[in-house]
Design a protein around this motif. Sequence first.
Motif, short mmCIF file in Angstrom:
data_model
loop_
_atom_site.label_atom_id
_atom_site.label_comp_id
_atom_site.label_asym_id
_atom_site.label_seq_id
_atom_site.Cartn_x
_atom_site.Cartn_y
_atom_site.Cartn_z
N TYR A 202 0.82 -1.20 0.00
CA TYR A 202 0.00 0.00 0.00
C TYR A 202 0.85 1.26 0.00
O TYR A 202 0.44 2.31 -0.43
N SER A 203 2.07 1.13 0.55
CA SER A 203 2.96 2.30 0.57
C SER A 203 4.39 1.79 0.61
O SER A 203 4.63 0.59 0.63
N GLU B 197 6.31 2.05 3.02
CA GLU B 197 6.68 1.76 4.41
C GLU B 197 6.15 0.37 4.70
O GLU B 197 4.97 0.21 4.97
N PRO B 198 6.99 -0.66 4.64
CA PRO B 198 6.50 -2.04 4.72
C PRO B 198 5.90 -2.36 6.09
O PRO B 198 6.37 -1.88 7.12
N TYR C 290 -1.69 6.94 -3.84
CA TYR C 290 -0.71 7.23 -2.78
C TYR C 290 0.64 6.62 -3.11
O TYR C 290 1.68 7.28 -3.09
N GLN D 20 2.28 4.82 12.72
CA GLN D 20 2.21 3.73 11.76
C GLN D 20 0.77 3.27 11.56
O GLN D 20 0.34 2.99 10.44
N ARG E 110 -1.02 5.77 9.41
CA ARG E 110 -0.60 5.68 8.02
C ARG E 110 -1.31 4.50 7.34
O ARG E 110 -1.81 4.61 6.23
N THR F 153 -3.73 4.68 4.05
CA THR F 153 -3.46 4.06 2.76
C THR F 153 -4.64 3.23 2.27
O THR F 153 -4.73 2.92 1.11
N LEU F 154 -5.52 2.86 3.18
CA LEU F 154 -6.72 2.15 2.72
C LEU F 154 -7.93 3.09 2.67
O LEU F 154 -9.06 2.66 2.59
#
Lengths: 570, 79
Positions: free
Chosen positions: A59-60, A62-63, A95, B27, B30, B34-35
């Motif tokens: 999704y980004s 940043e895992p 994003y 986190q 974030r 993102t969803l």
Amino acid sequence: MKKIVLMGNPNVGKSVVFSRLTGANVIASNYPGTTVDFSKGKMKIGKRHFEIIDAPGTYSLEPSNKAEEVSLKMLKKADIVINVLDATNLERNLYLTLELLEQDIPVIIALNLWDESKHLGIHIDEKKLEEILGIPVTPTVALTGEGIKTLVSRLKEAKTNKEIKPTSEEGRWVEIGSVIKKVEHIEHRHHTIRDRISDLTIRPITGIPIAAGIIFFSFWIVRFIGENLIGYVFEPFFEDIYRPVVEQMSLWLGPGFIHNLLIGEYGVEVDFVESMGMLTTGLFVPIGMVLPYIIAFYFMLSILEDTGYMPRLATLVDNVFHKLGMHGHGIVPLFLGLGCNVPGALSTRTLETRKQRFISATLLAIAIPCMAQMAMVFGILGPYGIYYISLVFLTLGILYVIMGLIMNKFVKGESPEIFLEIPPYRRPSFKATLKKTWMRTRWFLKEAIPFLFAGVLVINILYSVGFLQWLGNTLAPVMGLFGLPGDASIAMAIGFLRKDLAVGMLIPLGMNPMQLVIAATMLTIYFPCVATFAVLVKELGIKDMAKSAAIMAGTAVTVGIILRIVLLGV
Amino acid sequence: MNEKTTVLAHLKPKKKAKIISIVGGQQFQRRMCTLGIREGQTIQVVTKQPFMGPLTIAVGNCKMTIGRGMAHKITVEEL
């Protein structure tokens, strides 16, 4: 050679685009987290060769789990990125696009699921999007191949956008908001039948009975297809066509070690399960007994995966799995593991923490028999009745829950809550289902037959030097603890190579059905096969694997003794 | 805060609401973002699993399942 990496959110169809570009086949399904590792393939455009890499979805940049870490690593190697977007969820897909554009790597966008977005009444002005982002945008329908040619022809136009500067998270969302306003227009839409089915299968009151029905029906279908393939195709082939060939060969070879190795004992009627020749047992076990069930299982699994049912099932079982130290997504390693423990072990990567992965992997190794092993259990216990087969599975099911509860208490670390996207239902295409079934079946044949040959070879050599007889005698007291004859230890030793072969080796020992139940159950628990073992070492690390192995051995001994007392009454 | 403000975990299924705020670590925020779970977005609870199980929610065109604890960190205003 230039490297092109496919990047995008989970479940947007990267693997399907990959297959289209390279002609190479990779497993694609309708749930987030199908791809947990990268695949490489080649493509030729004009005279130039490119390497294409399919990365796990993220999704980004940043895992949040191991699979996403893999895709980050792949991005570092990229010369060009094909950013695959889900057109039905443009906003949140952008994003990652913005993050990619900040990276100074040339990017081209494949706006996938274009047809679905149209059906949903989502209108996207792709030309405007291209203009705003300053990089090529091509609408695609990877499943049918629409737009892929255009995508390939425009690959050379992939570029960076110097105007997009690294910014804060909030900055990106503001930017996305303004982009969406300019390019997307959504029509109001009514509840469709697809939405209604989706709701019914995820609401607990209706969803749980439906889930029970689907699982029962799936197993019934697997047995139905498996049994009929054996009865009408594989057994007639081996008995009517293959047996005369082997008998001719036996006469031609004459007695000796070569005969024993290839066919079995000379002058005795060939028994495909017990003869222990490479061309008899070595071929009959994988092809005549296991393959039909493998085909049946993967056919059913493909349908479950491609419809999009798995994330709904994960939601329904989340509560139970949370008590076992995982969350609902833990159902995925379990289901894949029922086919083969190797992909099951790999899929633990989609779980976020070490604790979840450790528990999931250990439970997989202890309580989940692979289809090859199950097929053989059906084969040896089937004649005694469904009761005995149920005993094996009931024991393993109870064990999965009990060991999960215990490990949840004692394994240190966190088990975060579920956070899982629920994709829309999609109708699986018959062609795609057959192709996927065939890919996995071929993988089974490639993996299984060499190991079975090796197993038969090892057995023959160790028998001829007397090692196995010695092992059986030496370990007789240990096997006695479980009410089994000493020679059962030989099957346990071979189980490390192939569990299906090991189950077959229990037949000539003359055990009663209850003893067979104990031996078959212990063969599942005590240790994974070598292929799974290798993957687990890689996934867990040596230290955790050692701990996991100790748990397996301890569990096997405990369960073996309990089963002896309960089932044999001694 | 007014009477229409509540945490997502207490929102009744089928009711629409607007996201007011999300608390929690960076986190966590974030990942929600993102969803598509962001301030100002319209959100709907599709269903809740019993015994403090997860919630399935719909934001925009996207459905997802999130844990009950996460749903306590999201404040919404009923529409």
